[in-house]
Design a protein around this motif. Structure first.
Motif, PDB file in Angstrom:
ATOM      1  N   ILE A   1       0.837  -1.195   0.000  1.00 34.49           N
ATOM      2  CA  ILE A   1       0.000   0.000   0.000  1.00 34.49           C
ATOM      3  C   ILE A   1       0.877   1.252   0.000  1.00 34.49           C
ATOM      4  O   ILE A   1       0.574   2.222  -0.678  1.00 34.49           O
ATOM      5  CB  ILE A   1      -0.963   0.002   1.207  1.00 34.49           C
ATOM      6  N   ASN A   2       1.972   1.196   0.785  1.00 37.08           N
ATOM      7  CA  ASN A   2       2.898   2.329   0.810  1.00 37.08           C
ATOM      8  C   ASN A   2       3.453   2.618  -0.578  1.00 37.08           C
ATOM      9  O   ASN A   2       3.567   3.775  -0.984  1.00 37.08           O
ATOM     10  CB  ASN A   2       4.052   2.058   1.778  1.00 37.08           C
ATOM     11  N   ASN A   3       3.802   1.557  -1.309  1.00 36.87           N
ATOM     12  CA  ASN A   3       4.374   1.754  -2.643  1.00 36.87           C
ATOM     13  C   ASN A   3       3.366   2.376  -3.598  1.00 36.87           C
ATOM     14  O   ASN A   3       3.730   3.214  -4.427  1.00 36.87           O
ATOM     15  CB  ASN A   3       4.891   0.430  -3.199  1.00 36.87           C
TER      16      ASN A   3
ATOM     17  N   ARG B   1      -2.397   6.630   4.900  1.00 33.96           N
ATOM     18  CA  ARG B   1      -3.137   6.479   6.168  1.00 33.96           C
ATOM     19  C   ARG B   1      -3.606   5.041   6.358  1.00 33.96           C
ATOM     20  O   ARG B   1      -3.547   4.495   7.465  1.00 33.96           O
ATOM     21  CB  ARG B   1      -4.299   7.461   6.217  1.00 33.96           C
ATOM     22  N   GLU B   2      -4.052   4.426   5.272  1.00 34.74           N
ATOM     23  CA  GLU B   2      -4.463   3.016   5.346  1.00 34.74           C
ATOM     24  C   GLU B   2      -3.281   2.129   5.726  1.00 34.74           C
ATOM     25  O   GLU B   2      -3.402   1.243   6.579  1.00 34.74           O
ATOM     26  CB  GLU B   2      -5.051   2.579   4.005  1.00 34.74           C
ATOM     27  N   ALA B   3      -2.147   2.376   5.115  1.00 36.04           N
ATOM     28  CA  ALA B   3      -0.948   1.591   5.422  1.00 36.04           C
ATOM     29  C   ALA B   3      -0.521   1.802   6.869  1.00 36.04           C
ATOM     30  O   ALA B   3      -0.153   0.835   7.565  1.00 36.04           O
ATOM     31  CB  ALA B   3       0.190   1.966   4.472  1.00 36.04           C
ATOM     32  N   LEU B   4      -0.565   3.041   7.336  1.00 36.33           N
ATOM     33  CA  LEU B   4      -0.166   3.329   8.708  1.00 36.33           C
ATOM     34  C   LEU B   4      -1.109   2.663   9.703  1.00 36.33           C
ATOM     35  O   LEU B   4      -0.660   2.040  10.668  1.00 36.33           O
ATOM     36  CB  LEU B   4      -0.109   4.843   8.945  1.00 36.33           C
TER      37      LEU B   4
ATOM     38  N   GLU C   1      -1.831  -1.600  13.646  1.00 36.74           N
ATOM     39  CA  GLU C   1      -2.693  -2.660  14.168  1.00 36.74           C
ATOM     40  C   GLU C   1      -2.008  -4.025  14.143  1.00 36.74           C
ATOM     41  O   GLU C   1      -2.110  -4.792  15.099  1.00 36.74           O
ATOM     42  CB  GLU C   1      -3.990  -2.714  13.362  1.00 36.74           C
ATOM     43  N   THR C   2      -1.319  -4.338  13.058  1.00 39.00           N
ATOM     44  CA  THR C   2      -0.763  -5.686  12.911  1.00 39.00           C
ATOM     45  C   THR C   2       0.678  -5.817  13.386  1.00 39.00           C
ATOM     46  O   THR C   2       1.065  -6.885  13.856  1.00 39.00           O
ATOM     47  CB  THR C   2      -0.849  -6.161  11.449  1.00 39.00           C
TER      48      THR C   2
END
Length: 96
Positions: A1-3, A22-25, A30-31
């Protein structure tokens, strides 16, 4: 996702990149936890994006977090920590 976020950022789609960063963060926190190297990279990427968007205060908070967590987790001389420090220093220079 970061890429994918980086790709969109490089193409000038800062809003799209921000959503992916933001989704990647969120997923990394969380994981993997707050101090995992992948999480730190996500924090740094979001900070750089906020800087590009002109949100220097938001960028400062994220980049400051990346530096502190990098020092704590990876050590002062780790290449990633040094990269975060460079980005943070550049931001402070830009802020005046």
């Amino acid at each position: 996702i970061n890429n994918l976020g980086l790709l969109l950022q490089n193409q000038g789609d800062l809003d799209g990149a921000g959503a992916l960063y933001r989704e990647a963060l969120d997923a990394s926190r969380e994981t993997l936890g707050d101090r995992h190297p992948d999480t730190l990279n996500s924090i740094n990427n979001l900070g750089q994006l906020l800087k590009d968007k002109g949100d220097l205060d938001g960028a400062e908070a994220r980049l400051r977090e990346a530096v502190a967590a990098g020092r704590e987790t990876l050590g002062d001389q780790h290449p990633s920590t040094l990269f975060y420090i460079t980005n943070f220093g550049t931001l402070l220079k830009d802020k005046g």
